[in-house]
Design an enzyme around this catalytic site. Structure first.
Site, short mmCIF file in Angstrom:
data_model
loop_
_atom_site.label_atom_id
_atom_site.label_comp_id
_atom_site.label_asym_id
_atom_site.label_seq_id
_atom_site.Cartn_x
_atom_site.Cartn_y
_atom_site.Cartn_z
N MET A 86 0.82 -1.21 0.00
CA MET A 86 0.00 0.00 0.00
C MET A 86 0.85 1.26 0.00
SD MET A 86 -3.23 -0.48 -0.22
CE MET A 86 -4.04 -2.02 -0.59
N HIS A 100 4.32 5.25 2.09
CA HIS A 100 3.08 4.53 2.36
C HIS A 100 1.88 5.47 2.20
CE1 HIS A 100 0.28 1.71 4.22
NE2 HIS A 100 1.26 0.79 4.16
N HIS A 101 0.81 4.92 1.62
CA HIS A 101 -0.38 5.74 1.38
C HIS A 101 -1.03 6.19 2.68
CE1 HIS A 101 -3.31 7.60 -1.09
NE2 HIS A 101 -3.30 6.73 -2.07
N ALA A 102 -0.75 5.51 3.80
CA ALA A 102 -1.27 5.96 5.08
C ALA A 102 -0.61 7.27 5.51
CB ALA A 102 -1.04 4.90 6.15
N ASN A 127 -4.60 11.63 4.07
CA ASN A 127 -5.41 11.54 2.87
C ASN A 127 -6.67 12.38 3.03
OD1 ASN A 127 -4.28 9.05 1.11
ND2 ASN A 127 -3.97 8.65 3.28
#
Length: 474
Positions: A22, A141-143, A324
């Site tokens: 991810m 990381h997309h987090a 995000n």
């Protein structure tokens, strides 16, 4: 003390597995100034690393503890606790050192998971390009960050001045912290006591929360009604099954194609469309041709999930909050239509309807509807397999605005930026567009097992652009 991770961000941690890394990434390719070499770049990075404060985003580590009740939280490390030798890597290309070798290496790097015991990012300085340039592949990381916040970090760490030197490393704070407000800037003192002010704030939050929750009901009804009618919005119910909507493996394949941005702008102006409409139409023609050649073109139009940034439009700040803030639109790609102009009209109509629907909602309601839209995909990620139902959409197509002017790092010119994204179970191909100076780059990231060769898709992008220009009389 651990800071709680926002629910949207924690989903990228909860849904991650060996088959589903991810993280997002970017491949930046630089041309050195006259007389400079990759050795000079290494020396400047080493010098910059020895001094300066590391950007807080790059010191955040995901952890669980009793204080977060077993949920993920952020632990921000001190500068001296960060092992930069782990995060900063050096790689060299095999001969002949061309783009084929570069994309093969980056595809392998993009396939591996980030180490969760450390802050979730890596940078790879890649040498060996025979044309004298060098590359920097970054994955995060997309987090930690979405595309918009990552682009802000990139722009804040570079300069439009080709003669500027002694710049900090990309992982360091680019500018001194903002000084505290002066006396003239201090807000005026009001007559309200601290207690009264606090109570007023609580009441305001409560009113806002009640209004948001109450507004979710009509927003949900309107969104589902639009989905049933097939109009644009946050949810689609008509996506057909395609060969892209299958379980995926861990290996990735990434490549990109660059186009003069002026060609895209001219098409958008001539067709009274947006640049994003043109990008989506190019992707539509590409997917239609690719599937038709394999006797796999569905009779119903494919549906693209198009992320929409909910951040402020100002991208000049160097203090990106990370995380995000993204809503979604579902776009009818018109892949069932043979004429390029008809596909453009289908895309334009769908996006206009979708934007109109989102404008009627608050940001909180947009996030809620977006979460509802991607919930089936989230369930598939956690289960690790495709369900029997239709896919919620067929492909994710993103457009992240890049720098409009040439950027430099210590005189090294940023030539191009290739975005890399996240395929997931049921979504074996991702397309992400970004701009840099006078070029638009379309980056394709796929599950290597499902789409082992991206060259046909890249070539079809060229053809789709030519056909759209011809159809519009350009």
């Amino acid at each position: 003390m651990l800071l709680p991770i926002a629910p949207t961000d924690s989903l990228f941690l909860l849904g991650e597995s060996r088959e589903h890394p991810m993280h997002v990434g970017g491949l930046a390719i630089f041309t050195p100034p006259d007389g400079a070499t990759a050795a000079d770049m290494r020396a400047m990075l080493d010098t910059a690393s020895a001094d300066g404060q590391i950007t807080p985003l790059f010191r955040k580590r995901a952890r669980r503890s009793l204080t977060t009740l077993g949920q993920w939280g952020w632990d921000t490390l001190a500068d001296d606790a960060l092992d930069l030798e782990h995060h900063i890597r050096r790689d060299s290309l095999p001969t002949p050192g061309g783009m084929t070798e570069l994309t093969a290496l980056v595809s392998r790097l993009h396939s591996t998971l980030l180490d969760r015991s450390r802050p979730l990012w890596e940078m790879h300085l890649i040498e060996g390009l025979t044309d004298g340039r060098y590359a920097l592949y970054t994955k995060i990381h997309h987090a930690l960050a979405d595309g918009a916040s990552t682009m802000r970090l990139l722009r804040a760490g570079m300069s439009e001045d080709p003669h500027r030197r002694n710049m900090p490393a990309p992982w360091q704070v680019p500018h001194p912290p903002t000084p505290p407000p002066s006396a003239e800037q201090t807000p005026p003192i009001t007559d309200a006591s601290p207690t009264a002010s606090a109570l007023s704030t609580v009441r305001g939050i409560a009113r806002t929360t009640v209004a948001e929750v109450t507004g979710l009901i009509p927003a949900t009804v309107s969104t589902l009604g639009g989905a049933v009618r097939g109009t644009g919005g946050a949810i689609a119910l008509t996506a057909p099954r395609t060969l892209f909507n299958v379980p995926i493996g861990a290996a990735r394949h990434a490549d990109a194609r660059s186009f003069p941005l002026e060609r895209i702008r001219l098409l958008a102006k001539h067709a009274d469309a947006t640049i994003n409409d043109i990008i989506l139409t190019l992707c539509s023609g590409t997917l239609r041709t690719y599937l038709h050649e394999r006797n796999a073109l569905p009779a119903a139009p494919m549906i693209a999930m198009v992320p929409v940034s909910l951040r402020a439009t100002d991208t000049t700040t160097s203090h990106s909050p990370g995380g995000n803030r993204v809503g979604v639109l579902m776009c009818n790609l018109g892949t069932h239509l043979p004429a390029p102009a008809d596909r453009l009209e289908a895309v334009r109509t769908s996006m206009r309807e979708g934007k109109s629907a989102l404008r009627a909602m608050s940001p909180t309601q947009v996030l809620a509807m977006s979460a509802l839209a991607v919930a089936p995909l989230g369930a598939e990620m956690f289960l690790g397999r495709r369900g029997p139902q239709r896919p919620p959409f067929n492909i994710v197509i993103s457009n992240i605005a890049g720098p409009p002017h040439p950027l430099y790092w210590n005189g090294f010119r940023l030539d191009t930026l290739h975005p890399l994204s996240i395929p997931t179970t049921g979504q074996a191909l991702n397309i992400t567009a970004t701009s840099n100076d006078d070029h638009l780059v379309l980056g394709l990231t796929s599950c290597r097992r499902t789409v082992p060769d991206l060259n046909p898709l890249l070539d079809h992008l060229d053809t789709a652009l030519d056909h759209l220009e011809t159809a519009l009389g350009l």
